[in-house]
Design a protein around this motif. Structure first.
Motif, PDB file in Angstrom:
ATOM      1  N   LEU A 100       0.674   6.275  -1.349  1.00 38.51           N
ATOM      2  CA  LEU A 100      -0.185   5.355  -0.597  1.00 38.51           C
ATOM      3  C   LEU A 100       0.007   3.906  -1.028  1.00 38.51           C
ATOM      4  CD1 LEU A 100      -3.537   7.341  -0.397  1.00 38.51           C
ATOM      5  CD2 LEU A 100      -2.091   6.654   1.518  1.00 38.51           C
ATOM      6  N   CYS A 101       0.519   3.687  -2.227  1.00 37.30           N
ATOM      7  CA  CYS A 101       0.746   2.325  -2.732  1.00 37.30           C
ATOM      8  C   CYS A 101       2.222   1.945  -2.708  1.00 37.30           C
ATOM      9  CB  CYS A 101       0.225   2.197  -4.159  1.00 37.30           C
ATOM     10  SG  CYS A 101      -1.527   2.567  -4.335  1.00 37.30           S
ATOM     11  N   SER A 102       3.062   2.758  -2.119  1.00 42.68           N
ATOM     12  CA  SER A 102       4.502   2.523  -2.165  1.00 42.68           C
ATOM     13  C   SER A 102       4.889   1.210  -1.494  1.00 42.68           C
ATOM     14  CB  SER A 102       5.235   3.674  -1.482  1.00 42.68           C
ATOM     15  OG  SER A 102       6.631   3.414  -1.390  1.00 42.68           O
ATOM     16  N   TYR A 103       6.017   0.680  -1.928  1.00 46.26           N
ATOM     17  CA  TYR A 103       6.547  -0.548  -1.333  1.00 46.26           C
ATOM     18  C   TYR A 103       6.999  -0.302   0.105  1.00 46.26           C
ATOM     19  CZ  TYR A 103       9.724  -4.471  -0.567  1.00 46.26           C
ATOM     20  OH  TYR A 103      10.365  -5.554  -0.042  1.00 46.26           O
ATOM     21  N   ARG A 104       7.506   0.902   0.408  1.00 44.60           N
ATOM     22  CA  ARG A 104       7.998   1.222   1.745  1.00 44.60           C
ATOM     23  C   ARG A 104       6.838   1.639   2.642  1.00 44.60           C
ATOM     24  NH1 ARG A 104      13.588   2.121   2.302  1.00 44.60           N
ATOM     25  NH2 ARG A 104      13.009   2.357   4.502  1.00 44.60           N
TER      26      ARG A 104
END
Length: 464
Positions: A100-104
């Motif tokens: 949920l916090c990914s860069y993508r």
């Protein structure tokens, strides 16, 4: 002497590090702290944006021990398969939080399906409601909206995080939705918001206080006069003026009429007519602010009086002490036909500030010639000289070289020499070289610096 047992190196891991190591969310961070959710989102996005290995934890950088948190533990986006590389399916809580916090954005969007129905992840879904990508943002909003409708979460518990998210570009929706779902505001919430260090939160707290009628006239007046935020001052001024009744028995306008803010003063002056105190606008005709002067003229016209007559009376005596410069500007702004005739004698007024206002007013009327401006350059009051210098710039190529050199002559007042230097800098380089040739060792450092710079500056090919 007792020997102390040496302590081992302290193992410090950030919430992102703990999650990458598979720790449960409750052990990785303080889930009750809205700042922790915001920090986790930013830290994890930064960690997953880096290629290769994630930066070693702080304890390993300090002690030099080998090993680090491996980025391979984070879900990745597989371009060929067009899917997320989950370690197991369905993903666990820690892996879902990481995704949920990914860069993508593709990873964040895919993780939303596994976050629905997990109350512990609802704060992170609220963070995603302010996501920079519209697809992720809209889908997260639908999930949060459904959770709030079905009362899966306590809206008041989400309010601090929603306030923090409102500082993001797309964070307004979450705050509005949580406030709507929360119903009656908790006691004391508006006061806490007004005391926040974040401007937008202070504005929200003021709006809530006004909606709930929590601010007394004295409190509104204090905020109008002392609040650091312009929007807060405007909101409180509007609320205070709405309470003004005929005759203004509570004298609510008095503090506003003497406020430092021109907006507050002009609003109070405009309200004088509605309060039945229209004649009190006469002293405001000479206010330093053009906005206040305009409001005063409007009120007096509503009262059936001619502001031009008052201005003529104020400017009739060219030697009257205590004449306000605002009266001269007001005479010009009112469009009086005899303004030029009244203003010209005031250019010889004993007070320098009046002379400067008279000159500026005549310039507004286009009633000053270059020769008159050149004569004013000898005035002992610096604002008068500055006003004349700015007006002379368009005519600088027409003034005599000897006159410019005389302005820069040693022994002249400093403000005259500085203004002459600025006029000279608006002229050609060749003239600057000639006039400043003997001033490289001048006592005034600004004049000396400009003389030295002109000496070494090459002339353009045309010789200008």
């Amino acid at each position: 002497m007792r020997h102390l047992i040496p302590l081992s190196a302290t193992r410090y891991l950030t919430p992102a590090d703990r999650l990458l190591l598979g720790k449960p969310l409750a052990q990785a961070m303080d889930t009750a702290d809205p700042q922790a959710w915001d920090g986790l989102d930013r830290e994890m996005a930064s960690a997953t944006a880096r290629r290769g290995r994630v930066r070693p934890p702080l304890h390993e950088r300090r002690t030099g021990r080998r090993g680090s948190v491996d980025r391979a533990a984070a879900p990745q986006w597989d371009e060929e398969a067009h899917d997320v590389t989950w370690s197991r399916f369905p993903p666990g809580e820690a892996e879902t939080v990481i995704a949920l916090c990914s860069y993508r954005w593709q990873v964040r969007g895919a993780a939303l399906a596994f976050a629905a129905g997990r109350p512990a992840l609802l704060p992170l879904l609220l963070v995603r409601c302010a996501d920079r990508h519209i697809r992720v943002r809209e889908r997260a909003r639908r999930i949060v909206d459904a959770a709030l409708r079905t009362q899966e979460a306590d809206p008041s518990a989400l309010l601090p995080l929603a306030l923090r998210m409102s500082l993001r570009p797309h964070g307004g929706w979450a705050l509005e939705r949580v406030l709507a779902a929360a119903g009656p505001r908790p006691a004391g919430l508006a006061g806490r918001l007004r005391a926040s260090h974040v401007p937008r939160v202070r504005i929200l707290g003021t709006q809530m206080s006004l909606e709930q009628g929590l601010l007394t006239p004295a409190g509104l007046t204090e905020l109008v006069l002392t609040a650091p935020d312009r929007d807060v001052r405007h909101l409180c001024a509007g609320a205070l003026l709405a309470r003004v009744t005929a005759g203004d028995p509570e004298r609510l306008l008095d503090p506003l009429l003497t406020a430092s803010s021109a907006v507050a003063r002009s609003s109070a002056v405009t309200a004088l007519h509605r309060a039945g105190r229209g004649p009190e606008a006469v002293p405001r005709l000479a206010d330093p602010s053009a906005r206040v002067r305009s409001a005063a003229r409007l009120v007096l016209r509503l009262e059936g009086r001619d502001p031009q007559e008052i201005y003529r009376a104020l400017c009739a005596d060219p030697t009257a002490p205590g004449l306000s410069p605002g009266a001269l500007f007001g005479l010009t702004e009112s469009g009086a036909s005899d303004a030029t005739a009244l203003l010209r004698p005031l250019t010889a007024h004993p007070e320098g500030r009046v002379r400067a206002a008279a000159l500026a007013s005549l310039l507004m009327l286009g009633a000053v010639s270059p020769d008159e401006l050149m004569a004013v350059m000898n005035d002992p009051h610096p604002p008068v000289v500055r006003t004349a210098r700015k007006a002379l710039v368009p005519y600088v190529l027409l003034v005599p070289e000897a006159w410019l050199a005389d302005l820069l002559a040693p022994g002249r007042p400093r403000h005259v020499r500085r203004s002459g230097l600025r006029l000279l800098c608006a002229h050609s380089l060749a003239l600057r070289k000639r006039v400043l040739a003997t001033l490289e060792d001048d006592d005034d450092p600004e004049v000396a610096h400009e003389a030295q710079r002109a000496r070494y500056e090459p002339l353009p090919p045309s010789g200008g």
